[in-house]
Write an enzyme that holds these catalytic residues in place. Structure first.
Site, PDB file in Angstrom:
ATOM      1  N   HIS A 100      -9.923   0.758  -0.285  1.00  0.00           N
ATOM      2  CA  HIS A 100      -9.745   1.463   0.566  1.00  0.00           C
ATOM      3  C   HIS A 100     -10.998   1.332   1.746  1.00  0.00           C
ATOM      4  O   HIS A 100     -11.921   1.727   1.342  1.00  0.00           O
ATOM      5  CB  HIS A 100      -9.621   3.022   0.411  1.00  0.00           C
TER       6      HIS A 100
ATOM      7  N   HIS B 105       0.843  -1.310  -0.102  1.00  0.00           N
ATOM      8  CA  HIS B 105       0.011  -0.017   0.012  1.00  0.00           C
ATOM      9  C   HIS B 105       0.579   1.284   0.030  1.00  0.00           C
ATOM     10  O   HIS B 105       1.317   1.718   1.046  1.00  0.00           O
ATOM     11  CB  HIS B 105      -0.834  -0.148   1.295  1.00  0.00           C
TER      12      HIS B 105
ATOM     13  N   HIS C 139       1.188   4.934  -2.401  1.00  0.00           N
ATOM     14  CA  HIS C 139       0.757   5.659  -3.340  1.00  0.00           C
ATOM     15  C   HIS C 139       1.692   6.500  -4.365  1.00  0.00           C
ATOM     16  O   HIS C 139       2.665   7.177  -3.723  1.00  0.00           O
ATOM     17  CB  HIS C 139      -0.282   6.917  -2.977  1.00  0.00           C
TER      18      HIS C 139
ATOM     19  N   ASP D 159       1.970   3.911   2.861  1.00  0.00           N
ATOM     20  CA  ASP D 159       0.678   4.742   2.546  1.00  0.00           C
ATOM     21  C   ASP D 159       1.404   6.138   1.358  1.00  0.00           C
ATOM     22  O   ASP D 159       1.458   5.923   0.281  1.00  0.00           O
ATOM     23  CB  ASP D 159       0.062   5.207   3.599  1.00  0.00           C
TER      24      ASP D 159
ATOM     25  N   GLU E 158     -10.878   3.108   7.119  1.00  0.00           N
ATOM     26  CA  GLU E 158      -9.592   4.221   7.480  1.00  0.00           C
ATOM     27  C   GLU E 158     -10.489   5.265   8.378  1.00  0.00           C
ATOM     28  O   GLU E 158     -10.346   5.404   9.518  1.00  0.00           O
ATOM     29  CB  GLU E 158      -8.988   4.549   6.468  1.00  0.00           C
TER      30      GLU E 158
ATOM     31  N   ASP F  60       1.724   9.289  -6.193  1.00  0.00           N
ATOM     32  CA  ASP F  60       1.698  10.572  -6.001  1.00  0.00           C
ATOM     33  C   ASP F  60       1.742  11.118  -4.495  1.00  0.00           C
ATOM     34  O   ASP F  60       2.181  12.259  -4.331  1.00  0.00           O
ATOM     35  CB  ASP F  60       0.301  11.339  -6.446  1.00  0.00           C
TER      36      ASP F  60
ATOM     37  N   GLY G 111     -10.231   7.464  -1.977  1.00  0.00           N
ATOM     38  CA  GLY G 111     -10.982   8.710  -1.620  1.00  0.00           C
ATOM     39  C   GLY G 111     -11.796   8.971  -0.582  1.00  0.00           C
ATOM     40  O   GLY G 111     -11.813   7.966   0.291  1.00  0.00           O
TER      41      GLY G 111
END
Length: 366
Positions: A210, A17, A19, A302, A213, A21, A183
Site C-alpha cells: 500500500h 485489491h 480486503h 478495495d 494513497e 474484512d 495501514g
C-alpha cells in the site's frame, strides 16, 4: 461503442485489491455478531425497530463516507470483531468468493491481516487455514468459475511483518500468492519492514505494498526502490509527479517515468479514493490520465461494503465518466491478469481462454 450496464456486468473481471474484512454481507455481520455477542452500532431510526441488513449496510456506507477517519476506521472494528473464529472466517471467505463470482470476477486476490483475527485464541496458521477452507468452498459452489488466492497483510504500525511474511511463504503452495503491508502510511514508511521484504525477495515470493494513497511520492519511491514492490496498492499519488502544461503536453518526473517504463502495476480503487479524499470525483480521478499515458493501470474495489461497490460498479462508473468502451475495459482486465501473482502459464490461459473470447463475444453483440 458504449457498452450497456448488463454487458459490463457479464464481462469477465480480474480483481487484485480487495480486503476480506471490507466486503462482508450486512446480514452476515448481524448473524455473526449475535453468535459472538458483539454489540453492533446504533444505526438510528426507531428505538424499537429491529436492525436489518439494509439499515446496517447504509450505516457502513455513511460512516465510511463521512469524512471522519475515526468513523471510517470504526467500520472495520465491527467487521473484524465478528471474524474471530474459524467458522466465521470460513463463512466470510466463502461468501466473498460467491459474491465475486456472481459479479463476473474470474480471478481474485483477497487480502487480510491474519494478526487481526487471533483475538479469541486462533493461531495465525488456523486463521489462514480457515480462510482457505472458505475460498475452496466458494470455488466449489460456483463450479470453478473463479480462481481465488490469498494475500497475507501485515499492519505497518505493528512489528509482525517478518512473522507474516514467513507465514505467507509457508502457505505459498496452499493458496497464498503474495504478501502486503497496509495501514496508515504517514509515519510508518515501508522501510520499517525492510527485513521482511528482503526475506521475501530471497524466497522468490511476490509482494505488493500500500503506497501513494494517503501519502505522496516518498511512500511510492520507498516501496519501489528500497523495498522492491512488485505492485503498488493504490499508487494514485503518482499523479503528483506528472505535469500537464497549458498547451496540453505532459511531462513525467523521474519517478513517474520509472513506474511507467518498468510497467509497475497500479492497483487503483476509484470509489475508495473518492471516499477517502484521494480523488475529488470519478471524473477527476487520475486513472483517466494514467490510462492515456499507458501506465499499467488496474481497476479494483478495495472495500466493497464500505464503498457500496463491486467490480461492475467500478467499471460502469468509468464508462460513464470517461466514455470507455469494451476494449478499454478489456485493457484494464488484461493488465490486471498480467499483473497477478499467479504462474505465467495460468495467467496466459485465463487471458487467452476466458477473458479475450468473452470480450470478443460481447463486442459481437453491439
Amino acid at each position: 461503442m458504449t457498452p450497456t450496464h448488463d454487458q459490463v456486468r457479464r464481462a469477465p473481471k480480474v480483481l487484485l485489491h480487495d480486503h476480506l474484512d471490507g466486503g462482508l454481507r450486512p446480514q452476515t455481520i448481524i448473524e455473526l455478531a449475535a453468535d459472538c455477542g458483539h454489540q453492533l452500532p446504533d444505526v438510528g431510526g426507531e428505538p424499537t425497530a429491529p436492525l436489518t441488513a439494509e439499515s446496517l449496510g447504509r450505516w457502513f456506507a455513511e460512516a465510511a463516507d463521512s469524512g471522519s477517519l475515526v468513523r471510517y476506521l470504526e467500520t472495520f472494528d465491527h467487521t473484524v470483531a465478528v471474524m474471530q473464529t474459524g467458522p466465521a472466517l470460513t463463512r466470510v471467505a466463502r461468501e466473498c468468493v460467491e459474491d465475486l463470482a456472481a459479479d463476473g470476477v474470474v480471478y481474485a486476490e483477497i487480502r487480510y491481516a491474519p494478526e487481526q483475527h487471533v483475538g479469541t485464541g486462533l493461531t495465525l496458521e488456523e486463521v489462514v487455514a480457515a480462510v482457505q477452507e472458505g475460498f475452496d468452498q466458494g470455488v466449489a459452489a460456483t463450479d470453478g468459475r473463479i480462481v481465488v488466492r490469498q494475500l497475507l497483510t501485515a499492519m505497518r504500525h505493528q512489528a509482525r511483518s517478518m512473522e507474516i511474511a514467513q507465514l505467507a511463504v509457508a502457505w505459498r503452495d496452499r493458496g497464498v500468492a503474495g504478501f502486503d503491508i497496509a495501514g496508515a502510511e504517514a509515519g510508518y514508511p515501508p522501510t520499517r519492514h525492510l527485513d521482511a521484504f528482503e526475506y521475501l525477495q530471497r524466497e522468490n515470493f511476490h509482494f505488493t505494498i500500500h503506497a501513494g494513497e494517503a501519502f505522496g511520492l516518498p511512500s511510492i519511491w520507498q516501496a519501489i526502490q528500497w523495498c522492491g514492490a512488485d505492485r503498488l496498492g493504490h499508487g494514485v499519488r503518482i499523479i503528483d509527479d506528472i505535469t500537464v502544461h497549458d498547451d496540453g503536453s505532459v511531462e513525467l518526473g523521474r519517478l513517474a517515468a520509472y513506474v511507467r517504463d518498468k510497467r509497475i502495476p497500479l492497483e487503483m480503487c476509484p470509489w475508495s479514493n473518492v471516499q477517502t479524499g484521494a480523488a475529488e470525483s470519478i471524473a477527476e480521478h487520475p486513472i483517466g490520465l494514467l490510462k492515456k499515458l499507458r501506465f499499467r493501470v488496474t481497476v479494483n474495489t478495495d472495500n466493497r461494503l464500505m464503498s457500496q461497490t463491486s467490480m461492475t460498479h467500478e467499471m460502469w462508473s468509468l464508462v460513464e465518466a470517461f466514455g470507455y468502451g469494451l476494449r478499454d475495459l478489456e485493457w484494464f482486465t488484461v493488465n490486471a491478469m498480467k499483473s497477478a501473482f499467479l504462474p505465467f502459464d495460468e495467467r496466459l490461459a485465463l487471458i487467452q481462454d476466458h477473458i479475450k473470447p468473452a470480450y470478443a463475444a460481447l463486442r459481437e453483440e453491439t
